[in-house]
Write a protein that holds these residues in place. Structure first.
Motif, PDB file in Angstrom:
ATOM      1  N   ASP A  32     -11.550 -39.530   6.871  1.00  0.00           N
ATOM      2  CA  ASP A  32     -10.760 -39.759   5.672  1.00  0.00           C
ATOM      3  C   ASP A  32      -9.395 -40.341   6.025  1.00  0.00           C
ATOM      4  OD1 ASP A  32     -11.958 -36.765   4.045  1.00  0.00           O
ATOM      5  OD2 ASP A  32     -12.659 -38.821   3.903  1.00  0.00           O
ATOM      6  N   CYS A  33      -8.679 -40.717   4.975  1.00  0.00           N
ATOM      7  CA  CYS A  33      -7.342 -41.231   5.235  1.00  0.00           C
ATOM      8  C   CYS A  33      -6.388 -40.082   5.578  1.00  0.00           C
ATOM      9  CB  CYS A  33      -6.814 -42.069   4.086  1.00  0.00           C
ATOM     10  SG  CYS A  33      -6.844 -41.318   2.472  1.00  0.00           S
ATOM     11  N   MET A  34      -5.517 -40.367   6.472  1.00  0.00           N
ATOM     12  CA  MET A  34      -4.455 -39.455   6.869  1.00  0.00           C
ATOM     13  C   MET A  34      -3.136 -40.179   6.664  1.00  0.00           C
ATOM     14  SD  MET A  34      -6.003 -36.710   7.913  1.00  0.00           S
ATOM     15  CE  MET A  34      -4.623 -35.853   8.663  1.00  0.00           C
ATOM     16  N   ALA A  35      -2.111 -39.422   6.323  1.00  0.00           N
ATOM     17  CA  ALA A  35      -0.840 -40.069   6.011  1.00  0.00           C
ATOM     18  C   ALA A  35       0.336 -39.249   6.496  1.00  0.00           C
ATOM     19  CB  ALA A  35      -0.720 -40.282   4.504  1.00  0.00           C
ATOM     20  N   TRP A  36       1.427 -39.931   6.689  1.00  0.00           N
ATOM     21  CA  TRP A  36       2.722 -39.305   6.937  1.00  0.00           C
ATOM     22  C   TRP A  36       3.655 -39.669   5.782  1.00  0.00           C
ATOM     23  CZ3 TRP A  36       3.937 -35.844  10.648  1.00  0.00           C
ATOM     24  CH2 TRP A  36       3.096 -35.745  11.759  1.00  0.00           C
ATOM     25  N   PHE A  37       4.324 -38.653   5.278  1.00  0.00           N
ATOM     26  CA  PHE A  37       5.345 -38.830   4.256  1.00  0.00           C
ATOM     27  C   PHE A  37       6.665 -38.270   4.800  1.00  0.00           C
ATOM     28  CE2 PHE A  37       3.034 -40.026   0.385  1.00  0.00           C
ATOM     29  CZ  PHE A  37       1.729 -39.796   0.788  1.00  0.00           C
ATOM     30  N   ARG A  38       7.744 -38.618   4.146  1.00  0.00           N
ATOM     31  CA  ARG A  38       9.030 -38.025   4.502  1.00  0.00           C
ATOM     32  C   ARG A  38       9.852 -37.810   3.238  1.00  0.00           C
ATOM     33  NH1 ARG A  38      11.837 -43.165   7.647  1.00  0.00           N
ATOM     34  NH2 ARG A  38      12.239 -44.454   5.799  1.00  0.00           N
ATOM     35  N   GLN A  39      10.771 -36.879   3.358  1.00  0.00           N
ATOM     36  CA  GLN A  39      11.656 -36.594   2.239  1.00  0.00           C
ATOM     37  C   GLN A  39      13.050 -36.301   2.760  1.00  0.00           C
ATOM     38  OE1 GLN A  39      10.278 -33.514  -0.433  1.00  0.00           O
ATOM     39  NE2 GLN A  39      11.554 -34.306  -2.089  1.00  0.00           N
ATOM     40  N   ALA A  40      13.990 -37.106   2.323  1.00  0.00           N
ATOM     41  CA  ALA A  40      15.390 -36.897   2.678  1.00  0.00           C
ATOM     42  C   ALA A  40      16.046 -36.037   1.605  1.00  0.00           C
ATOM     43  CB  ALA A  40      16.101 -38.241   2.795  1.00  0.00           C
ATOM     44  N   PRO A  41      17.113 -35.338   1.923  1.00  0.00           N
ATOM     45  CA  PRO A  41      17.791 -34.496   0.923  1.00  0.00           C
ATOM     46  C   PRO A  41      18.189 -35.295  -0.301  1.00  0.00           C
ATOM     47  CG  PRO A  41      18.633 -34.036   3.120  1.00  0.00           C
ATOM     48  CD  PRO A  41      17.734 -35.227   3.253  1.00  0.00           C
ATOM     49  N   GLY A  42      17.832 -34.782  -1.466  1.00  0.00           N
ATOM     50  CA  GLY A  42      18.195 -35.439  -2.711  1.00  0.00           C
ATOM     51  C   GLY A  42      17.352 -36.640  -3.079  1.00  0.00           C
ATOM     52  N   LYS A  43      16.332 -36.917  -2.285  1.00  0.00           N
ATOM     53  CA  LYS A  43      15.478 -38.070  -2.542  1.00  0.00           C
ATOM     54  C   LYS A  43      14.033 -37.640  -2.747  1.00  0.00           C
ATOM     55  CE  LYS A  43      18.235 -41.494  -0.060  1.00  0.00           C
ATOM     56  NZ  LYS A  43      18.208 -42.591   0.946  1.00  0.00           N
ATOM     57  N   GLU A  44      13.267 -38.516  -3.359  1.00  0.00           N
ATOM     58  CA  GLU A  44      11.850 -38.236  -3.567  1.00  0.00           C
ATOM     59  C   GLU A  44      11.078 -38.413  -2.257  1.00  0.00           C
ATOM     60  OE1 GLU A  44      11.405 -39.567  -8.269  1.00  0.00           O
ATOM     61  OE2 GLU A  44      10.253 -40.566  -6.702  1.00  0.00           O
ATOM     62  N   ARG A  45       9.943 -37.723  -2.202  1.00  0.00           N
ATOM     63  CA  ARG A  45       9.073 -37.893  -1.049  1.00  0.00           C
ATOM     64  C   ARG A  45       8.501 -39.305  -1.050  1.00  0.00           C
ATOM     65  NH1 ARG A  45       5.119 -32.998   0.371  1.00  0.00           N
ATOM     66  NH2 ARG A  45       7.178 -32.031   0.138  1.00  0.00           N
ATOM     67  N   GLU A  46       8.503 -39.945   0.101  1.00  0.00           N
ATOM     68  CA  GLU A  46       8.011 -41.314   0.189  1.00  0.00           C
ATOM     69  C   GLU A  46       6.972 -41.446   1.293  1.00  0.00           C
ATOM     70  OE1 GLU A  46      10.830 -44.255   1.415  1.00  0.00           O
ATOM     71  OE2 GLU A  46      11.679 -43.009   3.002  1.00  0.00           O
ATOM     72  N   GLY A  47       6.020 -42.329   1.070  1.00  0.00           N
ATOM     73  CA  GLY A  47       5.012 -42.583   2.085  1.00  0.00           C
ATOM     74  C   GLY A  47       5.593 -43.386   3.230  1.00  0.00           C
ATOM     75  N   VAL A  48       5.196 -43.041   4.431  1.00  0.00           N
ATOM     76  CA  VAL A  48       5.680 -43.727   5.623  1.00  0.00           C
ATOM     77  C   VAL A  48       4.549 -44.530   6.256  1.00  0.00           C
ATOM     78  CG1 VAL A  48       6.587 -43.403   7.949  1.00  0.00           C
ATOM     79  CG2 VAL A  48       7.432 -41.977   6.062  1.00  0.00           C
ATOM     80  N   ALA A  49       3.394 -43.914   6.429  1.00  0.00           N
ATOM     81  CA  ALA A  49       2.277 -44.579   7.084  1.00  0.00           C
ATOM     82  C   ALA A  49       0.978 -43.912   6.682  1.00  0.00           C
ATOM     83  CB  ALA A  49       2.431 -44.519   8.607  1.00  0.00           C
ATOM     84  N   VAL A  50      -0.083 -44.706   6.607  1.00  0.00           N
ATOM     85  CA  VAL A  50      -1.415 -44.179   6.328  1.00  0.00           C
ATOM     86  C   VAL A  50      -2.408 -44.786   7.307  1.00  0.00           C
ATOM     87  CG1 VAL A  50      -0.953 -43.789   3.892  1.00  0.00           C
ATOM     88  CG2 VAL A  50      -1.951 -45.945   4.610  1.00  0.00           C
ATOM     89  N   SER A  51      -3.480 -44.052   7.534  1.00  0.00           N
ATOM     90  CA  SER A  51      -4.535 -44.510   8.425  1.00  0.00           C
ATOM     91  C   SER A  51      -5.883 -44.162   7.812  1.00  0.00           C
ATOM     92  CB  SER A  51      -4.392 -43.836   9.791  1.00  0.00           C
ATOM     93  OG  SER A  51      -5.489 -44.159  10.625  1.00  0.00           O
ATOM     94  N   LEU A  52      -6.754 -45.170   7.710  1.00  0.00           N
ATOM     95  CA  LEU A  52      -8.113 -44.971   7.208  1.00  0.00           C
ATOM     96  C   LEU A  52      -9.042 -45.777   8.098  1.00  0.00           C
ATOM     97  CD1 LEU A  52     -10.179 -43.921   5.202  1.00  0.00           C
ATOM     98  CD2 LEU A  52      -9.662 -45.896   3.748  1.00  0.00           C
TER      99      LEU A  52
END
Length: 123
Positions: A32-52
């Motif tokens: 399945d797809c795997m992903a990395w997300f990140r979230q900085a203080p005061g900001k929404e979570r954002e996608g960084v990278a995905v792998s499928l």
């Protein structure tokens, strides 16, 4: 019960590198797809990278600097981060469980999340 456990975060100076790991249990990362997300203080979570499978995709902000990879034998996903910038600071999360067609559709598509690992990049 699916578990994702991240590690490898820390504090580095701008220009440095880190490698994050995400060890999965009760879940086969190869299928399945795997992903990395990140979230900085005061900001929404954002996608960084995905792998499928053999395909990968990256946020524009990290293209050419970050690389997502999988070790299917170890059932572990990695995020190699180079040329780090202060804007890369945040909590980094591993995610799994999105259907293939929604692999790149944002955090709402993912069912399983790790606890996160903190990355701090100083100028």
């Amino acid at each position: 019960q699916v578990q994702l456990v991240e590690s490898g975060g820390g504090s580095v100076q701008a220009g440095g590198s880190l490698r994050l790991s995400c060890a999965a249990s009760e879940y086969l990362i190869s299928r399945d797809c795997m992903a990395w997300f990140r979230q900085a203080p005061g900001k929404e979570r954002e996608g960084v990278a995905v792998s499928l499978g053999p395909r990968t995709a990256y946020a524009d902000s990290v293209k050419g600097r970050f690389t997502i990879s999988k070790d299917n034998a170890e059932n572990t996903v990695y995020l190699q981060m180079s040329s780090l910038k202060p804007d890369d600071t945040g909590m980094y999360y591993c995610a799994a469980g999105a259907p293939d067609y929604a692999c790149n559709s944002g955090s709402g598509a993912y069912l399983y999340w790790g606890q996160g690992t903190q990355v701090n990049v100083s100028s």
